[in-house]
Enzyme design. Structure first.
Site, short mmCIF file in Angstrom:
data_model
loop_
_atom_site.label_atom_id
_atom_site.label_comp_id
_atom_site.label_asym_id
_atom_site.label_seq_id
_atom_site.Cartn_x
_atom_site.Cartn_y
_atom_site.Cartn_z
N LYS A 22 0.84 -1.21 0.00
CA LYS A 22 0.00 0.00 0.00
C LYS A 22 0.87 1.25 0.00
CE LYS A 22 -1.18 1.71 4.12
NZ LYS A 22 -1.01 3.06 4.62
N ASN A 23 1.91 1.26 0.83
CA ASN A 23 2.72 2.48 0.96
C ASN A 23 3.64 2.71 -0.24
OD1 ASN A 23 1.43 3.13 3.28
ND2 ASN A 23 3.08 2.47 4.67
N CYS A 116 -5.02 12.73 13.68
CA CYS A 116 -4.82 11.32 13.38
C CYS A 116 -4.64 10.62 14.70
CB CYS A 116 -3.57 11.19 12.52
SG CYS A 116 -2.99 9.54 12.33
N ASP A 305 5.44 0.55 11.99
CA ASP A 305 4.20 -0.10 11.55
C ASP A 305 4.12 -1.56 12.02
OD1 ASP A 305 3.43 2.23 10.26
OD2 ASP A 305 4.55 1.70 8.45
N ARG A 398 -8.05 -0.69 5.23
CA ARG A 398 -7.33 0.42 4.58
C ARG A 398 -6.03 -0.10 3.97
NH1 ARG A 398 -5.45 4.21 8.68
NH2 ARG A 398 -4.09 4.64 6.92
N1 EPU Z 1 6.02 14.77 10.51
C1 EPU Z 1 5.96 16.09 10.84
N2 EPU Z 1 5.80 17.00 9.83
C2 EPU Z 1 5.67 16.64 8.54
C3 EPU Z 1 5.73 15.28 8.20
C4 EPU Z 1 5.92 14.36 9.22
O1 EPU Z 1 6.06 16.46 12.00
O2 EPU Z 1 5.51 17.53 7.69
C5 EPU Z 1 6.24 13.77 11.58
C6 EPU Z 1 5.13 12.77 11.73
O3 EPU Z 1 4.09 13.32 12.50
C7 EPU Z 1 5.83 11.61 12.43
C8 EPU Z 1 7.25 11.70 11.88
O4 EPU Z 1 7.34 12.95 11.23
O5 EPU Z 1 5.87 11.81 13.81
C9 EPU Z 1 7.63 10.67 10.87
O6 EPU Z 1 6.57 10.40 10.03
P1 EPU Z 1 6.72 10.29 8.46
O7 EPU Z 1 6.50 11.63 7.87
O8 EPU Z 1 7.97 9.56 8.10
O9 EPU Z 1 5.47 9.40 8.18
P2 EPU Z 1 4.61 9.47 6.90
O10 EPU Z 1 5.48 9.74 5.76
O11 EPU Z 1 3.43 10.33 7.15
C10 EPU Z 1 4.84 6.92 6.24
C11 EPU Z 1 3.89 5.78 6.14
C12 EPU Z 1 3.41 5.38 7.53
C13 EPU Z 1 4.64 5.01 8.37
C14 EPU Z 1 5.64 6.16 8.37
C15 EPU Z 1 6.93 5.84 9.09
C16 EPU Z 1 2.83 6.14 4.02
C17 EPU Z 1 1.60 6.49 3.28
N3 EPU Z 1 2.74 6.16 5.34
O12 EPU Z 1 4.08 7.98 6.84
O13 EPU Z 1 2.58 4.26 7.39
O14 EPU Z 1 4.25 4.73 9.68
O15 EPU Z 1 5.96 6.56 7.03
O16 EPU Z 1 7.54 4.77 8.48
O17 EPU Z 1 3.86 5.83 3.44
C18 EPU Z 1 0.82 2.80 7.94
O18 EPU Z 1 0.99 2.25 6.83
O19 EPU Z 1 0.10 2.31 8.84
C19 EPU Z 1 1.50 4.07 8.21
C20 EPU Z 1 1.11 4.89 9.18
#
Ligand code: EPU
Length: 422
Positions: A22-23, A116, A305, A398
């Site tokens: 999915k990701n 979230c 995850d 999801r």
């Molecule tokens: N963050 C910020 N500001 C931003 C972006 C992120 O503060 O502008 C914070 C987030 O709140 C979090 C941290 O940075 O505390 C790291 O999160 P990251 O941005 O890496 O997460 P993401 O890119 O939103 C993806 C996956 C998540 C997975 C994380 C970490 C996708 C669609 N989602 O999220 O997947 O947990 O990386 O590996 O790729 C899931 O599949 O259940 C899921 C949540």
């Protein structure tokens, strides 16, 4: 509302194939916005988030055709730059549309992706990195508006590592003028996979998969074909299920090398397994598992995850385990649900928990708080005594396709009940 009803204690075993990630596919769909002509994506998981992302693209005018595991997308017909509020609110990953929309259409408007259950999850890094490339960003009460007549390559050091913010900037930079250097980039396997695909479409990206990515912008990219990478989280989830249920299970069509941090933990705990090139077999053992300390980290560290399913496994290990969740503020709150099932899981602070095992779990009626905690409760249900009912399974669906049907193939007693009155 649908729910899962699970009868615990059924012996599990056999073989299960891993789906496309999915990701990964969500970003491949977003990348189609950058490409002229048709993009064909194969091995597409039939998961709710994937449907939502496709709906967003259709709603702005893209042509999206789905034939089971194949998506054909043509974004040449996009006419709108406002993303539908309701869908954006339901899909945090819609933020990866910002960069491609800006780069190809010069504007994108989207609602705040919203709170979230995992914690705050702001989008400040998206805003900052798009500004560095020359975009103007207006933060209104109800929405963000990003605009750019043209994007210009620039250097940006991410103050902390973010998967989707890295992907978003990398995609935007493919059509920016000049060179972009992303420093402190995320390294998750979906990122080099996305870069390799974009390179086959005419992009110039090097370094994806390391902390420094260099992108030389080009004037135009063309469509292409790509197969979604195997889901490393699903691979880990099935492996943890096998270990927790003390079952011999072969997980196929996967990339075990993307899940090495879990195998390292299995070594510490004494979970026996054999790894092949695209499969892994978890073996049955009667020996007690050892308690461990686990800390979630960016790739190649232990995946956040997998933390909820892994914590369920720790309830079956001998001694006191420590779980340290460093990525999210709110990813341990499902522990109260696990405790009602009989687990000893003590939340020390929002980032740390102590788990004492082994404990017998008993079936309960529960609600799935989010995707990964939801699948963790399913695993807990399989090893518990009695019946576990899980509501709000949209959250699980999801990210996992036909999960009940596929787990029944391993002997699990799980039924999906449709239209339960809420
Ligand atoms: N963050 C910020 N500001 C931003 C972006 C992120 O503060 O502008 C914070 C987030 O709140 C979090 C941290 O940075 O505390 C790291 O999160 P990251 O941005 O890496 O997460 P993401 O890119 O939103 C993806 C996956 C998540 C997975 C994380 C970490 C996708 C669609 N989602 O999220 O997947 O947990 O990386 O590996 O790729 C899931 O599949 O259940 C899921 C949540």
């Amino acid at each position: 509302m649908a729910q899962f009803v699970i009868q615990g204690g059924a012996p599990l075993g056999g073989e299960i194939a891993v789906s496309g990630a999915k990701n990964s596919v969500l970003k491949l769909i977003a990348s189609a916005i950058l490409l002229k002509g048709e993009t064909k994506i194969t091995r597409v998981p039939q998961a709710q988030d994937v449907f939502r992302m496709s709906e967003i693209l259709s709603s702005v005018g893209a042509k999206v055709e789905s034939d089971v595991a194949v998506l054909r997308i043509n974004t040449d017909s996009i006419t709108q730059t406002t993303l539908p509020r309701e869908l954006v609110k339901r899909l945090r990953a819609s933020t990866v549309l910002i960069g491609p929309m800006l780069a190809r259409h010069g504007e994108v408007r989207l609602a705040y992706p919203g709170g979230c259950v995992l914690g705050k999850r702001p989008i400040d890094l998206f805003v900052a990195s798009m500004r560095v490339l020359g975009a103007e960003v207006e933060e209104r009460e109800e929405e963000f508006v990003f605009r750019a007549k043209k994007l210009s390559g620039a250097e940006y050091f991410f103050p902390f590592i973010s998967v989707t913010a890295t992907e978003n900037m990398m995609m935007a930079a493919t059509l920016a003028e000049g060179r972009t250097i992303i420093k402190n980039a995320a390294c998750e396997p979906e990122i080099p996979h996305l870069a390799e695909f974009l390179n086959t479409c005419g992009a110039h990206i090097i370094g994806a998969g390391t902390h420094t990515i260099v992108i030389d912008g080009v004037a135009e990219l063309h469509g292409g074909e790509v197969e979604t990478v195997p889901d490393r989280i699903e691979t880990g989830t099935f492996a943890i299920l096998a270990a927790a249920a003390r079952a011999q299970i072969i997980i196929t069509h996967c990339r075990p090398d993307h899940v090495e941090s879990l195998w390292a933990m299995f070594d510490c705990m004494g979970v026996p397994y054999t790894i092949g090139q695209n499969w892994i077999e978890i073996q049955k053992t009667d020996k007690p598992y050892k308690a461990v300390e686990v800390t979630t980290k960016e790739y190649p560290g232990f995946m956040t995850d997998l933390q909820p399913p892994f914590t369920v496994l720790l309830t079956q290990a001998q001694g006191m385990s420590l779980v340290h969740e460093t990525i999210y503020d709110g990813r341990l709150f499902y522990l109260d649900k696990l405790s009602t099932m009989g687990a000893y899981a003590l939340l020390c602070d929002p980032h740390r928990a102590v788990v004492q095992g082994p404990r017998k779990l008993r079936g309960k009626q529960l609600e799935s708080p989010d995707l990964r905690a939801g699948i963790a409760l399913v695993i807990a249900g399989f090893i518990a005594e009695g019946t576990t009912t899980i509501d709000n399974i949209y959250q699980i669906e999801r990210g996992y396709e036909r999960i009940d049907e596929r787990l029944r193939g391993l002997g699990a007693h799980i039924e999906r009940i449709n239209d339960v009155k809420s």
